[in-house]
Design a protein around this motif. Structure first.
Motif, PDB file in Angstrom:
ATOM      1  N   ARG A 119     -28.543   0.504  57.378  1.00 22.80           N
ATOM      2  CA  ARG A 119     -28.472   0.749  58.814  1.00 22.80           C
ATOM      3  C   ARG A 119     -28.272   2.227  59.063  1.00 22.80           C
ATOM      4  O   ARG A 119     -27.663   2.939  58.280  1.00 22.80           O
ATOM      5  N   ASN A 120     -28.807   2.697  60.193  1.00 29.36           N
ATOM      6  CA  ASN A 120     -28.702   4.098  60.590  1.00 29.36           C
ATOM      7  C   ASN A 120     -29.382   5.024  59.582  1.00 29.36           C
ATOM      8  O   ASN A 120     -28.946   6.151  59.377  1.00 29.36           O
ATOM      9  N   GLN A 121     -30.437   4.530  58.948  1.00 30.52           N
ATOM     10  CA  GLN A 121     -31.152   5.328  57.951  1.00 30.52           C
ATOM     11  C   GLN A 121     -32.665   5.179  58.103  1.00 30.52           C
ATOM     12  O   GLN A 121     -33.164   4.092  58.372  1.00 30.52           O
ATOM     13  N   ILE A 122     -33.368   6.298  57.916  1.00 28.62           N
ATOM     14  CA  ILE A 122     -34.817   6.295  57.797  1.00 28.62           C
ATOM     15  C   ILE A 122     -35.151   6.472  56.317  1.00 28.62           C
ATOM     16  O   ILE A 122     -34.688   7.421  55.679  1.00 28.62           O
ATOM     17  N   THR A 123     -35.924   5.545  55.779  1.00 29.28           N
ATOM     18  CA  THR A 123     -36.367   5.634  54.389  1.00 29.28           C
ATOM     19  C   THR A 123     -37.834   6.040  54.377  1.00 29.28           C
ATOM     20  O   THR A 123     -38.673   5.345  54.956  1.00 29.28           O
ATOM     21  N   ILE A 124     -38.142   7.168  53.752  1.00 29.83           N
ATOM     22  CA  ILE A 124     -39.508   7.704  53.735  1.00 29.83           C
ATOM     23  C   ILE A 124     -40.061   7.627  52.316  1.00 29.83           C
ATOM     24  O   ILE A 124     -39.455   8.146  51.376  1.00 29.83           O
ATOM     25  N   LEU A 125     -41.187   6.969  52.158  1.00 31.40           N
ATOM     26  CA  LEU A 125     -41.873   6.883  50.873  1.00 31.40           C
ATOM     27  C   LEU A 125     -43.011   7.901  50.899  1.00 31.40           C
ATOM     28  O   LEU A 125     -44.078   7.654  51.458  1.00 31.40           O
ATOM     29  N   ASP A 126     -42.756   9.067  50.323  1.00 36.06           N
ATOM     30  CA  ASP A 126     -43.676  10.199  50.377  1.00 36.06           C
ATOM     31  C   ASP A 126     -44.627  10.147  49.181  1.00 36.06           C
ATOM     32  O   ASP A 126     -44.211  10.319  48.036  1.00 36.06           O
ATOM     33  N   ALA A 127     -45.920   9.935  49.444  1.00 40.81           N
ATOM     34  CA  ALA A 127     -46.913   9.781  48.371  1.00 40.81           C
ATOM     35  C   ALA A 127     -47.981  10.872  48.427  1.00 40.81           C
ATOM     36  O   ALA A 127     -49.119  10.644  48.020  1.00 40.81           O
ATOM     37  N   LYS A 128     -47.624  12.046  48.903  1.00 45.68           N
ATOM     38  CA  LYS A 128     -48.609  13.102  49.156  1.00 45.68           C
ATOM     39  C   LYS A 128     -49.432  13.456  47.917  1.00 45.68           C
ATOM     40  O   LYS A 128     -50.646  13.619  47.995  1.00 45.68           O
ATOM     41  N   GLU A 129     -48.790  13.598  46.749  1.00 41.54           N
ATOM     42  CA  GLU A 129     -49.508  14.037  45.554  1.00 41.54           C
ATOM     43  C   GLU A 129     -50.123  12.895  44.750  1.00 41.54           C
ATOM     44  O   GLU A 129     -50.782  13.141  43.741  1.00 41.54           O
ATOM     45  N   LEU A 130     -49.904  11.669  45.151  1.00 44.78           N
ATOM     46  CA  LEU A 130     -50.384  10.538  44.362  1.00 44.78           C
ATOM     47  C   LEU A 130     -51.851  10.244  44.646  1.00 44.78           C
ATOM     48  O   LEU A 130     -52.336  10.447  45.767  1.00 44.78           O
ATOM     49  N   THR A 133     -29.497  16.510  59.454  1.00 48.43           N
ATOM     50  CA  THR A 133     -28.678  15.449  58.891  1.00 48.43           C
ATOM     51  C   THR A 133     -28.639  15.563  57.379  1.00 48.43           C
ATOM     52  O   THR A 133     -29.291  16.404  56.780  1.00 48.43           O
ATOM     53  N   ASN A 134     -27.881  14.705  56.773  1.00 46.97           N
ATOM     54  CA  ASN A 134     -27.809  14.651  55.314  1.00 46.97           C
ATOM     55  C   ASN A 134     -29.046  13.935  54.767  1.00 46.97           C
ATOM     56  O   ASN A 134     -29.359  12.825  55.173  1.00 46.97           O
ATOM     57  N   PHE A 154     -28.261  10.229  62.014  1.00 49.31           N
ATOM     58  CA  PHE A 154     -28.750   9.239  61.064  1.00 49.31           C
ATOM     59  C   PHE A 154     -29.037   9.917  59.722  1.00 49.31           C
ATOM     60  O   PHE A 154     -29.199  11.130  59.635  1.00 49.31           O
ATOM     61  N   SER A 155     -29.107   9.111  58.671  1.00 49.50           N
ATOM     62  CA  SER A 155     -29.423   9.661  57.351  1.00 49.50           C
ATOM     63  C   SER A 155     -30.890   9.442  57.036  1.00 49.50           C
ATOM     64  O   SER A 155     -31.550   8.577  57.624  1.00 49.50           O
ATOM     65  N   VAL A 156     -31.405  10.251  56.126  1.00 45.77           N
ATOM     66  CA  VAL A 156     -32.803  10.156  55.710  1.00 45.77           C
ATOM     67  C   VAL A 156     -32.849  10.070  54.185  1.00 45.77           C
ATOM     68  O   VAL A 156     -32.292  10.930  53.496  1.00 45.77           O
ATOM     69  N   SER A 157     -33.486   9.033  53.682  1.00 51.18           N
ATOM     70  CA  SER A 157     -33.656   8.854  52.243  1.00 51.18           C
ATOM     71  C   SER A 157     -35.143   9.002  51.919  1.00 51.18           C
ATOM     72  O   SER A 157     -35.968   8.222  52.399  1.00 51.18           O
ATOM     73  N   ILE A 158     -35.475  10.038  51.146  1.00 51.16           N
ATOM     74  CA  ILE A 158     -36.872  10.333  50.824  1.00 51.16           C
ATOM     75  C   ILE A 158     -37.126  10.025  49.347  1.00 51.16           C
ATOM     76  O   ILE A 158     -36.433  10.534  48.470  1.00 51.16           O
TER      77      ILE A 158
END
Length: 435
Positions: free
Chosen positions: A285-296, A266-267, A239-243
């Motif tokens: 489809r076949n993707q995990i989308t991660i909304l990374d807000a660690k520094e916010l 993965t890519n 699967f793909s990962v979009s961060i």
């Protein structure tokens, strides 16, 4: 199918006169092979009318010593020293070769009936099915049950715990527990299972940067493959990962560090968020989308999450976007009205929701009422315990005693609450994640 094909070679007890449709007691018989029965183990008994083709499945609740045997047929057997109480789960109809439904028992088992230990293989087959007996299309492996069972060849194996993918993609669910109980770890295990076994899009609201390495096939997965416990077919990590992140450099460095040790990954698509520009939406489809807000900051994080979730939601309402699972680490990071709307209307348009919370009673009761599955970890708050008692039922005394990684699971597609130990994740933890 003969009963001898699904039971162990020897029976482990004989039912007493104390029997009803909920439970029965049985005398534990000594066996020449020194095979015994323990608390939490599964046992089977012939159906009182339908016989060996519809065995009753039950789980041992207690074992007690006794001084005198009651019952005329057993009175002379002085070697029997233990009496067990077993809770009846239902009976398994083996007459249909295509399905093995678990049905409710309406008549009690007969006194004097023999009690058997079922094979591990038989139980594994039953646990990989829905309550109607049909095999799970996509089995989500969460971890281990408390019980072990005998294998047909030799030895014992711990029983696995499975749920169906639709328990998570077609329903809302809650993971609750105190800080340190393993909520994020458990959510990651579920995400990994869904991403490997389905094409269902997953969106993660990640306030602390704990999910950004989820697409890397880690060391534990390599070991499992070498041992033959998992295969590329079940866990291809394709699967793909979009961060989407405010700190692209940190995410890239973390992934590079993981990739030095773990060669399979993965890519990744890593995008820097811009506060004043329209956010790009790419739920696929076949993707995990991660909304990374660690520094916010908290305020920036709320704006970030809300803007994205509104866009995802509007796309679904307009019929443009894909159905998706939304994982929410901090329910307070979204507007209450938005979570209420997702809870009440989401399933109609293909949006399911996973909430992680330390205090379930701080969540609106209208939202909690929409949860199809509850995964409950260690709980010490009195109000939370009082609420969860109605869901954990007979397992509620364990709520304050659970260790990290231990959970009580109950839901609309389970016939009873189950205590489990969640498995290891197959991806490495993010290098700088907050534990």
């Amino acid at each position: 199918m003969e009963l001898s094909e699904i039971r162990f070679k020897e029976h482990v007890g004989i039912i007493t006169s104390d029997t009803n449709i909920q439970q029965f007691t049985f005398f534990v018989t000594p066996l020449s092979s020194k095979i015994g029965v323990g608390k939490g183990e599964y046992v089977i008994v012939d159906h009182p009318f339908l016989g060996e083709h519809c065995p009753l499945l039950s789980v041992v609740k207690s074992l007690n010593n006794y001084e005198e045997i009651v019952g005329t047929s057993l009175r002379e057997d002085k070697s029997i020293k233990i009496m067990a109480t077993s809770e009846i789960i239902g009976y398994i109809d083996l007459r249909d070769p295509t399905t093995k439904p678990l049905r409710k028992l309406n008549v009690p088992p007969k006194p004097g009936s023999k009690v058997y230990l079922p094979y591990y293989e038989f139980l594994e087959d039953i646990f990989l099915r829905r309550l109607d007996g049909k095999p799970l299309k996509h089995s989500i492996h969460l971890g281990k049950l408390e019980s072990k069972a005998h294998c047909r060849a030799d030895g014992f194996k711990e029983l696995n715990f499975y749920m169906g993918a639709t328990d998570f993609t077609n329903q809302h669910f809650l993971i609750s527990g105190i800080s340190g109980s393993g909520k994020t770890h458990t959510a990651t295990v579920i995400i990994e299972e869904l991403a490997n076994k389905t094409n269902h899009p997953i969106i993660v609201l990640d306030p602390f940067g704990e999910y950004t390495s989820i697409g890397i096939a880690g060391k534990s997965l390599k070991q499992m493959r070498e041992e033959g416990n998992v295969t590329l077919d079940n866990y291809p990590f394709d699967f793909s990962v979009s961060i989407h992140t405010s700190n692209k450099e940190r995410v890239i460095n973390n992934l590079k560090e993981s990739a030095k040790i773990h060669k399979e990954y993965t890519n990744f698509s890593i995008k820097h968020i811009r506060k004043k520009k329209e956010l790009e939406i790419d739920v696929k489809r076949n993707q995990i989308t991660i909304l990374d807000a660690k520094e916010l900051s908290l305020e920036e994080r709320q704006r970030f999450f809300i803007s994205y979730v509104k866009a995802f939601w509007n796309d679904r309402v307009d019929g443009r976007g894909e159905p998706f699972l939304l994982v929410i680490e901090e329910p307070q990071a979204l507007e209450g009205s938005m979570i209420n709307r997702i809870a009440s209307e989401g399933r109609k348009i293909g949006v399911s929701m996973c909430l992680l919370s330390q205090h379930p009673t701080m969540i609106d009761s209208r939202i909690l009422s929409q949860m199809g599955t509850m995964i409950m970890g260690r709980t010490i708050d009195a109000q939370d315990i009082e609420y969860l008692k109605n869901i954990a039922i007979d397992k509620s005394p364990f709520l304050t005693l659970l260790k990290p990684g231990e959970w009580i699971v109950n839901g609309v597609n389970l016939n009873r609450p189950m205590k489990i130990l969640v498995r290891d994740r197959y991806s490495p933890s993010s290098t700088h994640a907050t534990k």
